[in-house]
Design a protein around this motif. Structure first.
Motif, short mmCIF file in Angstrom:
data_model
loop_
_atom_site.label_atom_id
_atom_site.label_comp_id
_atom_site.label_asym_id
_atom_site.label_seq_id
_atom_site.Cartn_x
_atom_site.Cartn_y
_atom_site.Cartn_z
N LEU A 106 -4.66 -51.18 -16.41
CA LEU A 106 -5.41 -51.49 -17.62
C LEU A 106 -4.91 -50.61 -18.77
O LEU A 106 -4.45 -49.48 -18.56
N ASP A 107 -5.02 -51.12 -19.96
CA ASP A 107 -4.44 -50.47 -21.14
C ASP A 107 -5.40 -49.44 -21.73
O ASP A 107 -5.87 -49.58 -22.86
N TYR A 108 -5.68 -48.39 -20.97
CA TYR A 108 -6.57 -47.34 -21.46
C TYR A 108 -5.98 -46.60 -22.67
O TYR A 108 -6.70 -46.31 -23.63
N PRO A 109 -4.67 -46.26 -22.66
CA PRO A 109 -4.12 -45.59 -23.85
C PRO A 109 -4.26 -46.44 -25.11
O PRO A 109 -4.59 -45.91 -26.19
N GLY A 110 -4.04 -47.75 -24.99
CA GLY A 110 -4.20 -48.62 -26.16
C GLY A 110 -5.62 -48.62 -26.68
O GLY A 110 -5.86 -48.58 -27.89
N ALA A 111 -6.59 -48.67 -25.75
CA ALA A 111 -7.99 -48.67 -26.17
C ALA A 111 -8.36 -47.36 -26.88
O ALA A 111 -9.03 -47.36 -27.91
N LEU A 112 -7.91 -46.22 -26.32
CA LEU A 112 -8.22 -44.93 -26.93
C LEU A 112 -7.59 -44.81 -28.31
O LEU A 112 -8.24 -44.38 -29.27
N LEU A 113 -6.33 -45.22 -28.43
CA LEU A 113 -5.67 -45.15 -29.73
C LEU A 113 -6.32 -46.10 -30.72
O LEU A 113 -6.38 -45.81 -31.92
N GLY A 114 -6.81 -47.25 -30.25
CA GLY A 114 -7.52 -48.17 -31.14
C GLY A 114 -8.77 -47.55 -31.72
O GLY A 114 -9.06 -47.69 -32.92
N VAL A 115 -9.54 -46.85 -30.88
CA VAL A 115 -10.75 -46.18 -31.36
C VAL A 115 -10.40 -45.11 -32.39
O VAL A 115 -11.04 -45.00 -33.45
#
Length: 534
Positions: free
Chosen positions: A210-219
């Motif tokens: 799952l794209d956890y780094p993408g989600a964190l960077l999005g926030v």
């Protein structure tokens, strides 16, 4: 809270009208309706919150945007989580988080606590929103899914429609804190039903990474940008503002790098190679970037400047919801016959005309002669625009990517509302106010409101120009073409045509789909899941 105690989904799903079906529909409608209702009642209560907590306009912007930051950045990831770990499990967690956050908002002693509660509410909303439609899609028999999703759409639309009345009434009879307190008994009922009565489902072929780094960077990207824009309006170009802007821009750049390299990106950048997909998403950003500030500023202006009571200010935009519910399906059918381009040009121009009329309302604006004409034009413009916009987004990519395309479009819409609410008041010269000045001192709000509406009209006119980039003629029908719902809803879906094979959502808001990417290769999968705001 490890998961539902109900049995897994039976082979073939449950039948419409059965007790199991009624439990399933009740849980999903109440859960989604709670989030939809909250998104509308909070706006109505903003002036009352300002009076109690003695905050300025920047504080009110954070109350709205704190929720939108986490919701916008996490909704795509949460759909993947629900597919992998269980749709009912994620739905239950979402409702529980939303309830805990509502309690925090109810008893918040300061603005900072209230904003923290709203941020956590956004996390809960992101978890429960995809799960509600996913549960229906997985749980009902194929021949009953359309009926179930139609019932969900209609009933949650009602929640959005009554929100302004409920919010205004609660503020007038008691206290703004009641708008959060009402979520607690609703959440308790939803949790009990979902835990004991709703069958669990998951996708055994869901992506493992799952794209956890993408989600964190999005926030971080949305949070940093939002902070910079709001504080710029409140305090000017201070070092903290520049720091927030730099953090937001850097996080956005890193987000794009990550999304171009991970195996299962939250936002596949290759989709934007389609001119139609890029143009319609650009139009989405411009239109919804106008809608967020419109609803935010109008309800404050009518109460703080024009002297409307909360319930009247909240009901002022009700014609938009009513006309969209009544006309969006017909608008979608028309676009299927003549092609979406004419409507995607005319619709934003109608919204722009309505915003121009609203820019001319006075400090003692009479509703029927000054406010209603502009609201009706905005409503007609949105009814003309939203359904063909959604259908064009879906038709602009391969069918197997349609669910993901719908989620990306939904995320762009929310992010645009977030940025619009943060930026437009400052651009219009509306002072942030403060402990002594009130929610945006009435003088600057009265003088800047017209300018703000003209800025929003310009955004909508630019959206019409984006639509000119679309090819002429009809757009190929997208699988499960969607009719748009009112802007405050979290998701919108229209049942697919008869005779389609088993459907699936891709963990995001949007219409029922026949297949979705389960991996980087985008292999088709059977099964279901998620759904929109707020």
């Amino acid at each position: 809270m490890g998961g539902s105690t109900a049995r897994p989904v039976a082979a073939g799903g449950v039948a419409w009208g059965s007790p199991e079906a009624r439990w399933m529909l009740t849980a999903t409608v109440l859960g989604s309706g709670m989030a939809f209702l909250d998104s509308t009642v909070v706006t109505v209560a903003l002036p009352a919150i300002e009076g109690d907590l003695r905050t300025g306009l920047s504080g009110l912007q954070w109350i709205v945007n704190g929720y939108m930051v986490t919701l916008s950045a996490l909704i795509l990831l949460s759909g993947s989580l629900s597919d992998r770990f269980g749709r009912v499990r994620l739905f239950v967690w979402g409702v529980a988080v939303f309830a805990v956050a509502s309690a925090l908002c109810t008893f918040a002693p300061t603005l900072e606590w209230l904003v923290a509660g709203r941020i956590v509410q956004g996390v809960g909303g992101a978890l429960l929103t995809p799960g509600s439609l996913a549960i229906l899609q997985a749980g009902f028999r194929e021949q009953d899914r359309a009926r179930a999703i139609g019932a969900w759409s209609g009933l949650t639309g009602v929640a959005s429609a009554i929100g302004p009345f409920v919010g205004g009434w609660l503020v007038q009879i008691g206290d703004w804190r009641l708008i959060f307190l009402i979520n607690l008994p609703l959440a308790a009922v939803v949790l009990a039903i979902a835990w004991f009565k709703v069958p669990e489902s998951r996708d055994p072929e869901a992506a493992r990474r799952l794209d956890y780094p993408g989600a964190l960077l999005g926030v971080v990207a949305l949070g940093g940008t939002t902070y910079a824009l709001i504080q710029w309006g409140a305090a000017g170009a201070t070092p903290a503002v520049w720091t927030g802007a730099a953090v937001g821009v850097l996080a956005l750049a890193l987000f794009l790098v990550v999304e171009s390299r991970v195996a299962d990106p939250m936002l596949p950048l290759g989709m934007f190679a389609s001119r139609g997909f890029s143009a319609t998403n650009a139009a989405t950003v411009l239109v919804y970037g106008a809608l967020g500030p419109l609803f935010f500023l109008l309800v404050i202006y009518l109460q703080e400047v024009a002297g409307y009571p909360p319930i009247a200010a909240g009901a002022a935009s009700l014609p938009i919801t009513v006309l969209m519910l009544a006309l969006s399906a017909r608008s979608g059918k028309l676009a299927a016959r003549i092609g979406p381009r004419p409507q995607l040009v005319a619709g934003p121009l109608l919204v722009a005309a309505g915003l121009w009329l609203l820019s001319r309302i006075g400090t003692d604006a009479a509703y029927l002669t000054e406010v209603l004409p502009g609201v009706l034009l905005v409503a007609l413009g949105l009814s003309t625009t939203v359904a063909p916009l959604t259908a064009t987004v879906l038709a602009s990519v391969p069918e197997r990517h349609a669910g993901l395309a719908s989620g990306v479009n939904n995320t762009f819409a929310r992010g645009a509302q977030l940025i619009g609410v943060a930026a437009v008041p400052a651009l219009a010269g509306i002072a942030a106010g403060g402990e002594a000045g009130g929610a945006a001192d009435a003088g600057s709000l009265a003088s800047g409101f017209g300018t703000a509406m003209l800025i929003l009209a310009g955004l909508c006119a630019a959206a019409a120009l984006c639509a000119l980039l679309l090819p002429r003629g009809r757009t190929p029908a997208a699988s499960g073409a969607a009719a748009g719902g009112p802007p405050a809803e979290e998701a919108a879906a229209v049942p697919p045509g008869a005779g389609e094979r088993p459907l699936r959502f891709c963990g995001v808001a949007g219409p029922p789909l026949r297949s979705c990417p389960g991996s980087a290769a985008g292999r088709p999968q059977d099964g279901p899941p998620p759904g929109r705001s707020g």
